[in-house]
Design a protein around this motif. Structure first.
Motif, PDB file in Angstrom:
ATOM      1  N   SER A  24      63.111-118.345 -27.830  1.00  0.00           N
ATOM      2  CA  SER A  24      63.047-118.934 -28.868  1.00  0.00           C
ATOM      3  C   SER A  24      63.521-118.284 -30.097  1.00  0.00           C
ATOM      4  N   ARG A  25      63.850-118.733 -31.296  1.00  0.00           N
ATOM      5  CA  ARG A  25      64.040-118.187 -32.520  1.00  0.00           C
ATOM      6  C   ARG A  25      62.822-118.555 -33.559  1.00  0.00           C
ATOM      7  N   ASP A  94      71.380-122.320 -38.957  1.00  0.00           N
ATOM      8  CA  ASP A  94      71.021-122.413 -37.540  1.00  0.00           C
ATOM      9  C   ASP A  94      69.697-122.834 -37.500  1.00  0.00           C
ATOM     10  N   ASP A  95      69.273-123.183 -35.879  1.00  0.00           N
ATOM     11  CA  ASP A  95      68.065-123.670 -35.641  1.00  0.00           C
ATOM     12  C   ASP A  95      66.805-122.776 -35.687  1.00  0.00           C
ATOM     13  N   ILE A  96      65.606-123.268 -36.130  1.00  0.00           N
ATOM     14  CA  ILE A  96      64.496-122.341 -35.698  1.00  0.00           C
ATOM     15  C   ILE A  96      63.537-123.090 -34.993  1.00  0.00           C
ATOM     16  N   ASP A  97      62.923-122.521 -33.963  1.00  0.00           N
ATOM     17  CA  ASP A  97      61.997-122.975 -33.186  1.00  0.00           C
ATOM     18  C   ASP A  97      60.618-122.976 -33.336  1.00  0.00           C
ATOM     19  N   GLU A 135      62.885-129.842 -42.157  1.00  0.00           N
ATOM     20  CA  GLU A 135      64.367-129.941 -42.084  1.00  0.00           C
ATOM     21  C   GLU A 135      64.907-129.541 -40.571  1.00  0.00           C
ATOM     22  N   LYS A 136      64.214-128.295 -40.081  1.00  0.00           N
ATOM     23  CA  LYS A 136      64.710-127.590 -38.812  1.00  0.00           C
ATOM     24  C   LYS A 136      64.145-128.257 -37.546  1.00  0.00           C
ATOM     25  N   GLN A 137      63.134-129.406 -37.972  1.00  0.00           N
ATOM     26  CA  GLN A 137      62.216-129.936 -36.864  1.00  0.00           C
ATOM     27  C   GLN A 137      61.852-128.940 -35.812  1.00  0.00           C
ATOM     28  N   CYS A 138      61.069-128.149 -36.261  1.00  0.00           N
ATOM     29  CA  CYS A 138      60.377-126.892 -35.441  1.00  0.00           C
ATOM     30  C   CYS A 138      59.494-127.478 -34.493  1.00  0.00           C
ATOM     31  N   LYS A 139      59.230-126.687 -33.464  1.00  0.00           N
ATOM     32  CA  LYS A 139      58.369-127.004 -32.495  1.00  0.00           C
ATOM     33  C   LYS A 139      56.834-126.667 -32.690  1.00  0.00           C
TER      34      LYS A 139
END
Length: 347
Positions: A24-25, A94-97, A135-139
């Motif tokens: 993950s990030r 970029d994405d963030i988990d 915004e990043k739709q984190c988990k």
């Protein structure tokens, strides 16, 4: 990384909930603080022994301090340090988990000297982090709150659960910290409900262990340093207030669990229920156990209670049953916490 901290990092990375973060990030705000920095180091330690890496974005305010804290990891390809002011909207590519929001004003005297900045950092910072999570739709996201948000709960309560909020004097400027935590928790609950942001709230007891920074001047660090030097432990209050404590590795294991598990918009106490004691009794224990027969507890109480910015006396014994129900339990008692803290300092 000294041997005590290395042992702690290995203990964290062996935890099954921490291992769920593989691949993950993760964005960690307040990355140079105690909890933030140790979580970053735990992620990097995990990467040394596992093929599926964890990528870490550490949000910092002071580049020089960050270079000191992460001196051995500055060239690590899985660590990115980003300077930013949480009081302004955040831009992270970029994405963030997952997001672990640890940034906060933590010095008691600043709660009194800079109450506006204390509230601003808490509210605006949390809002901007929640917007980023949306915004990043984190988990998953965890917001680090504090047991101070309870204020003064009913002293007749045997244990204080997540529902037992007490009184806070909103006109006392020191309440900038505790009220800042309360409104930030309310904001987390609002984002969870309205925007379905998967945020959970961690209400931390006083947290310490190996890895405490040299600049940390909170009471546990003062007690430990005095004992190591064989000096008296000086209290500037009567020490009647209850303290609730938890070791750093136990807290980070709990945070990893909450990133992956738990109910959105809900709060969880993180504490070792067996460590609750008064400040005076803890000082006495540290002097007797670690002072080498040279330390004793003395009281030097100023006439102006605002001098050090300490919280008012409170009787509170936190209950961690809600978190234990998710499968977590603490491993370190108060004496062992100090033993490892002091061993880490000496190394």
């Amino acid at each position: 990384m000294n041997q005590i901290i290395r042992e702690d990092m290995e203990r964290i990375t062996e935890d099954p909930f921490f291992q769920q973060l593989a691949g993950s990030r993760i964005l960690i705000t307040g990355a140079t603080g105690l909890i933030g920095s140790l979580t970053v180091k735990a992620c990097l330690r995990y990467n040394e022994t596992h093929d599926t890496k964890i990528s870490v974005i550490g949000m910092i305010r002071n580049r020089k301090k960050a270079e000191e804290v992460f001196e051995a990891a500055l060239t690590n390809p899985h660590l990115e340090l980003v300077e930013g002011d949480l009081r302004k909207p955040l831009e992270v590519p970029d994405d963030i988990d997952y997001i672990l929001h640890t940034a906060s004003v933590t010095t008691s005297k600043l709660f009194v000297d800079q109450p506006v900045e204390t509230i601003e950092t808490s509210y605006r910072g949390t809002k901007h982090v929640l917007e980023l999570a949306k915004e990043k739709q984190c988990k998953g996201m965890v917001y680090l709150s504090s047991m101070e948000m309870y204020g003064r709960p009913d002293p007749s309560l045997e244990r204080v659960t997540e529902e037992d909020l007490g009184y806070i004097d909103v006109l006392n400027v020191r309440s900038s910290y505790s009220e800042g935590k309360r409104i930030s928790e309310c904001l987390c609950a609002a984002y969870a409900d309205e925007y379905k942001v998967p945020v959970r709230i961690a209400r931390l007891a006083q947290t310490f262990g190996a890895g405490v920074l040299k600049s940390d001047n909170r009471v546990y660090a003062q007690f430990a340093r005095s004992a190591v030097k064989g000096e008296d432990i000086v209290l500037h209050t009567e020490g009647k207030s209850n303290g609730n404590y938890c070791y750093t590795t136990d807290v980070i294991r709990a945070l990893a669990l909450l990133l992956c598990k738990g109910e959105n918009g809900q709060a969880y106490n993180i504490c070792n229920e067996e460590t609750t004691t008064t400040i005076a009794d803890m000082a006495k224990m540290v002097a007797e156990e670690f002072g080498g027969g040279k330390s004793k507890v003395v009281f030097d109480i100023p006439e102006d209670a605002r001098t050090f910015g300490y919280a008012p006396d409170v009787k509170m014994h936190l209950d961690a049953g809600k978190l234990r129900g998710l499968g977590w339990k603490p491993e370190f008692g108060l004496r062992e916490m100090y033993a490892r803290l002091i061993a880490g300092m000496e190394q």
